[in-house]
Design a protein around this motif. Structure first.
Motif, PDB file in Angstrom:
ATOM      1  N   THR A 138       0.837  -1.204   0.000  1.00 48.41           N
ATOM      2  CA  THR A 138       0.000   0.000   0.000  1.00 48.41           C
ATOM      3  C   THR A 138       0.872   1.255   0.000  1.00 48.41           C
ATOM      4  O   THR A 138       0.623   2.188  -0.762  1.00 48.41           O
TER       5      THR A 138
ATOM      6  N   ASN B  69      -7.265  12.239  -0.234  1.00 45.63           N
ATOM      7  CA  ASN B  69      -8.054  11.117   0.272  1.00 45.63           C
ATOM      8  C   ASN B  69      -7.933   9.983  -0.745  1.00 45.63           C
ATOM      9  O   ASN B  69      -8.424  10.117  -1.862  1.00 45.63           O
TER      10      ASN B  69
ATOM     11  N   HIS C 152      -7.871   5.575  -1.425  1.00 41.75           N
ATOM     12  CA  HIS C 152      -8.115   4.194  -0.995  1.00 41.75           C
ATOM     13  C   HIS C 152      -7.429   3.268  -1.986  1.00 41.75           C
ATOM     14  O   HIS C 152      -7.605   3.430  -3.197  1.00 41.75           O
TER      15      HIS C 152
ATOM     16  N   SER D 190      -6.607  -0.832  -2.959  1.00 47.54           N
ATOM     17  CA  SER D 190      -6.933  -2.249  -2.780  1.00 47.54           C
ATOM     18  C   SER D 190      -6.129  -3.042  -3.799  1.00 47.54           C
ATOM     19  O   SER D 190      -5.675  -2.490  -4.801  1.00 47.54           O
TER      20      SER D 190
END
Length: 179
Positions: A37, A102, A104, A106
């Motif tokens: 990540t 911001n 995210h 995956s």
């Protein structure tokens, strides 16, 4: 009697050993996921920084068959098409400056495919984007990136009507006979 007493201790010892091994394995997986990540976040930040400083390495981070979709309905490019279109911007000291605030991230179980979404501060205001990255043996490479303007729900009807009116005007211009 000693054998009867030893059996529960051996069983308990085996159970503890398996539990500790499982805990270590889980911690290792969490650590690997965290490292991937962070690696991906740095890669995306570097990609945005390349554009902010008009470095052509920006395009090297995209796969040859990678696709970039911009904010206009006509903006869908392969990497090389995008590079040709953006040439004039990369001749300046800065092309465009996107700063993620911001994000995210995956990825697939094997870590080969990564997908993300992010919100960005841009010269157009707040934008949103999503992308797909492939991790090869050599590097990370962007396979797909789509940039979108954010539209508050309260303005959707107003903007949709404006877009429809513009599309109708363009259609009329195309249909009009040339003098």
């Amino acid at each position: 009697m000693k054998k009867l007493l030893a059996a529960p201790f051996l069983t308990l010892g085996l159970a503890l050993s398996l539990a500790l091994n499982y805990t270590c394995t889980c911690a290792q997986v969490v650590d690997e996921r965290s490292m991937l990540t962070e690696k991906v976040a740095r890669f995306i930040d570097e990609w945005h920084d390349d554009a902010a400083h008009a470095r052509l390495s920006y395009f090297d981070k995209m796969a040859k068959e990678g696709v970039y979709i911009g904010t206009d309905q006509t903006e869908r490019w392969t990497r090389d098409e995008f590079k040709a279109w953006a040439k004039r911007f990369f001749e300046r000291p800065t092309a465009w400056a996107f700063k993620s605030f911001n994000r995210h991230i995956s990825f697939s179980e094997d870590g080969r495919w990564i997908w993300f979404d992010e919100q960005l501060h841009t010269q157009m205001g707040i934008c949103q984007a999503s992308g797909v990255i492939q991790q090869t043996a050599q590097r990370l490479e962007i396979m797909y990136y789509q940039l979108s303007l954010t539209v508050p729900n309260e303005l959707t009807d107003y903007l949709a009507a404006g877009v429809k009116k513009l599309d109708e005007k363009k259609a009329e211009q195309k249909a009009a006979p040339m003098p």
